[in-house]
Every structure is written in structure tokens, then in C-alpha cells.
Design an enzyme around this catalytic site. Structure first.
Site, mmCIF file in Angstrom:
data_model
loop_
_atom_site.group_PDB
_atom_site.id
_atom_site.type_symbol
_atom_site.label_atom_id
_atom_site.label_comp_id
_atom_site.label_asym_id
_atom_site.label_seq_id
_atom_site.Cartn_x
_atom_site.Cartn_y
_atom_site.Cartn_z
ATOM 1 N N SER A 116 0.828 -1.198 0.000
ATOM 2 C CA SER A 116 0.000 0.000 0.000
ATOM 3 C C SER A 116 0.873 1.263 0.000
ATOM 4 O O SER A 116 1.648 1.466 -0.923
ATOM 5 C CB SER A 116 -0.954 -0.051 1.198
ATOM 6 O OG SER A 116 -1.928 0.940 1.128
ATOM 7 N N ASP A 147 -9.693 -5.062 -4.631
ATOM 8 C CA ASP A 147 -9.049 -4.273 -3.580
ATOM 9 C C ASP A 147 -10.004 -3.144 -3.227
ATOM 10 O O ASP A 147 -10.330 -2.315 -4.069
ATOM 11 C CB ASP A 147 -7.708 -3.737 -4.101
ATOM 12 C CG ASP A 147 -6.892 -3.016 -3.034
ATOM 13 O OD1 ASP A 147 -7.491 -2.379 -2.137
ATOM 14 O OD2 ASP A 147 -5.651 -3.066 -3.111
ATOM 15 N N HIS A 200 -6.920 -6.119 -0.169
ATOM 16 C CA HIS A 200 -5.841 -5.138 -0.104
ATOM 17 C C HIS A 200 -4.620 -5.604 0.696
ATOM 18 O O HIS A 200 -3.486 -5.497 0.238
ATOM 19 C CB HIS A 200 -6.362 -3.812 0.466
ATOM 20 C CG HIS A 200 -5.323 -2.742 0.498
ATOM 21 N ND1 HIS A 200 -4.710 -2.268 -0.649
ATOM 22 C CD2 HIS A 200 -4.739 -2.076 1.541
ATOM 23 C CE1 HIS A 200 -3.821 -1.340 -0.323
ATOM 24 N NE2 HIS A 200 -3.822 -1.211 0.998
#
Length: 247
Positions: free
Chosen positions: A97, A194, A224
Site C-alpha cells: 500500500s 481491492d 488489499h
């Protein structure tokens, strides 16, 4: 910025001494090293030297995060890179991320990085831009634990500071502009579903990277936080194969 709250036990930075091949593993926005420890341990078991830094303002309390800046998050990752630089001949970086954003940033700055492994990296999140429009709101709902696997929980903040949304938006904007300057080999992981970072982010990164050696790998069974999800061992296997091929 001095943090007011103690660091949670599972959010502490971690280090493994190994070979002269080093791997930096970087967690994401509002998250902690807990999300990256499993991957870091796989790298250590493969014989590599590993550093998992805690980003400033993370792993304590959302009030600490509210006071931190994206430049301090960069500095936290930079310190991890320098720790490895003192011990290793070759350095790889993996990040989840915003950790993927930091991975891209480091690769754009340090041309000696041997290869990068961004996982659901963030460079453009429309919902974050919407967060900037809010007035007189200090915290939003959490964005952590987007995980397909049942019963798995990410150690992340229960609230997201609005001030931090401004910080990540600026950081993503700067990093997006720097992607085309990255030349090192890249293994890019993207979850097909996601709920935090649109998969189009990884497609953009793949297309814009100047690397001749780049691959986009789809994760079909994870959301995610893929490093804690069904595909976590697959990610580790592919990363280790990638490192071995380049070394």
C-alpha cells in the site's frame, strides 16, 4: 514530532541479520509492521538480511499519526534503507500500500536499489481526495483489515486522521510523477479485488516504469492487505525467486 503514546508490541520494527543481500519491507498507511512481519520472516529464512521499519506516527495511537508528516514517513523508510546499506552489498525493497509508495520513492532516489516488489502500491486513491473536502472533521473510519481470509485481522488504527489524508495525497502525487524515472527491475503485485487502492494504480505503475525488467502479477484470492491474506505465501515465493534471479 515526538510521539506521545507507547509503541504497540506487534508494531515494533524488526531486524534479521543474514547475508549481504538485504530486503527492506515497508508497511502501509495507518498500518504496522505486523502486516509485513510474515513476509520479512520468509526473507530471513531464505538467508537475507531484513529490516522492517515502523513508520513515524504509526503503531501507537491515531493522535500520533495526526501529527506526523509524509516526509517523516519517508525518513523512517530511509533509515531502514541506510541500516541495510551499512550491512549489505545489494538491497531490495518490498512494500504494501503506502509502503509500496515508499518503495517507489526510494527506487527513484537510490539508483543502486537492485529491485523492487510493490504490493497494491498507492499512487492515486480518489476516495482519499474526497476526504480532503471534509470540514470540521478530525477523524474518519478505519481503512485497515481489507482481508478476504476469514478471522485474519490487520493491526491498524481504528480511525484515520483527516490531516494524514492531506499528507498521503501529496506524497502520492509526488511519487506518481517520479515513477517514470525508476529503472530497476520490478515485480508488481496487484489484488484483482481491492477495496482500498484501485487496482488501476498497479497497472499505471507497470506501464510507466522505465524498467526493462518488470512484471505485473495478479493476486486473485486476496484483498488489499495481501501480505496477511490467502496469497501471502505465493507473494513470498515469487519475491524470493525474483531476488535469486537477480543475484
Amino acid at each position: 514530532m515526538e510521539e506521545k503514546y507507547p509503541v504497540l508490541e506487534k508494531a515494533k520494527p524488526f531486524y534479521y541479520e543474514g547475508s549481504d543481500i538485504g530486503v527492506l519491507v515497508v508497511h502501509g498507511f495507518t498500518g504496522t509492521t505486523q502486516s509485513m512481519h510474515g513476509l520479512g520472516k520468509r526473507f530471513a529464512d531464505a538467508g537475507y538480511t531484513v529490516c522492517g521499519p515502523r513508520l513515524k506516527g504509526h503503531g501507537t495511537h491515531q493522535e500520533d499519526m495526526e501529527q506526523s508528516t509524509y516526509k517523516e514517513w519517508i525518513q523512517s523508510a530511509e533509515e531502514g534503507y541506510q541500516w541495510l546499506k551499512e550491512r549489505c552489498e545489494q538491497i531490495f525493497v518490498a512494500g504494501l500500500s503506502m509502503g509500496g509508495t515508499l518503495t517507489l520513492h526510494l527506487a527513484s532516489v537510490h539508483k543502486d536499489i537492485k529491485g523492487i516488489m510493490p504490493i497494491n502500491a498507492a499512487i492515486d486513491i480518489p476516495s482519499m481526495k474526497e476526504g480532503e473536502q471534509l470540514k470540521d472533521v478530525r477523524f474518519l473510519d478505519a481503512i485497515g483489515s481489507d482481508i478476504k481470509a476469514q478471522g485474519v485481522v490487520e493491526l491498524a488504527y481504528e480511525k484515520t486522521p483527516v490531516k494524514s489524508i492531506f499528507e498521503i495525497n501529496q506524497f502520492m502525487k509526488e511519487t506518481k510523477e517520479a515513477v517514470s524515472s525508476i529503472l530497476c527491475p520490478a515485480l508488481i503485485f496487484v489484488s484483482t479485488i481491492d477495496h482500498v487502492v484501485p487496482p488501476e494504480n498497479s497497472q499505471y505503475i507497470y506501464e510507466k516504469l522505465a524498467s526493462n525488467d518488470k512484471q505485473l502479477v495478479e493476486l486473485k484470492n486476496s484483498y488489499h492487505v495481501a501480505t496477511l491474506d490467502h496469497d501471502k505465501e505465493f507473494i513470498a515465493d515469487k519475491c524470493i525467486e525474483f531476488i535469486k534471479r537477480l543475484c
